[in-house]
Design a protein around this motif. Sequence first.
Motif: not given
Lengths: 301, 88
Positions: A114-125, A230-239
Amino acid sequence: MSATPGACAPPDWSSRSLGRRWQHRFFYVLLRFLGLKPARFVLFWVVLVYCLRPKIAGRAKAYLRQRFGCSSGAGFFFHVFKLYWMFGSILLERAAAGILGKYSVSSGTDILWKLLEEGRGVILLGAHVGAWQIALAGLKNCGGINIVQPRNGNDVDLHVFEHGSARVGPVRIIDPEDGAGCFVEIHAALKRGEIVCLMGDRRAPGEKLAVEVDFLGRKALFPGSAFVLASLTQAPLAVVFTRRVGESAVECAWPLLVRMPAGIKSKEAVSGYVSGFARQLELYVMENPYQFFNFYDLWAS
Amino acid sequence: MERREIFDTLVKAMLTELYLEDIKEEDLTEDSALFGEGLGLDSIDSVELVVIVEKHFKVAIQDADEARKAFASLGVLVSFIQERMPGE
């Protein structure tokens, strides 16, 4: 056995593996031809020897002192054995996942899709907990995966995706010691809509954005760069924290999903997010005391 | 776009968008280093720098190798932009 590689290595930490190359190969051959049980028998003795060597056992001292209040004596030996036994078992199962394709990963990829579908990549922390590399094998159909971690020539144990049959990919390693180059690579990967895996519990050499937060009863320094990214790129960050729940079985927990507002850059602005991460990690460690493998003194001033 | 114009646009964008409040525009030359001494950027600023270059000049910095070359100094970055700007 190796000190787990991480996104953010402090200056006195190295990704150098314990054990020689041939010793790692010995385990890989054992796994390939005889399976996990004989390998675990050999592992028991290896772990025992490591626990009796003060320099190696001492690597867990800072954590065990904070978590159990002991840093010497029989109590310390008991805890360090349980911790290293779990770590060794996970490393064996990581190799088995790569060599034999034997693993199971529960929960997680639907959230990620679901997060990848947003097209901004995902940061997995993540953090140095559980069996994150086995969990990585469970992401093999999620497109490009980028892992930010130091790797030096003495780091001889293979990752799950480096074994022939693992078929995890495409996985790319981004070296955090590359400074600006590292962040440019991360930015490019997120722009391609890929996954970037970072560790939130260890600082990079010279990382300016270290935030002091409460962790297991004392102030500890945690890195804040992931939240700024995550703020700079506006990618969602999931812990995401992984947990070994049985032989070669891993469960993923997703305690936090963060959508950072734009323009978050300073230590002050990011400290609340880092505290939230540390709090979740603390809850994990309270529940899973023998699955925390950050062999580094987070509490050192 | 002339080299001088690229330099001025880049410097103005960096000073405002990277919040480099302690640095004066007139103190910067083509020899000024971007990281460490010089502008004193840190590695995470490189992401913003990539965004600035793309936003103002439509030039993409694709990977670490390109970044290492382009970020050697202000002058090197200006040359990098000048070589790759669309229509130049």
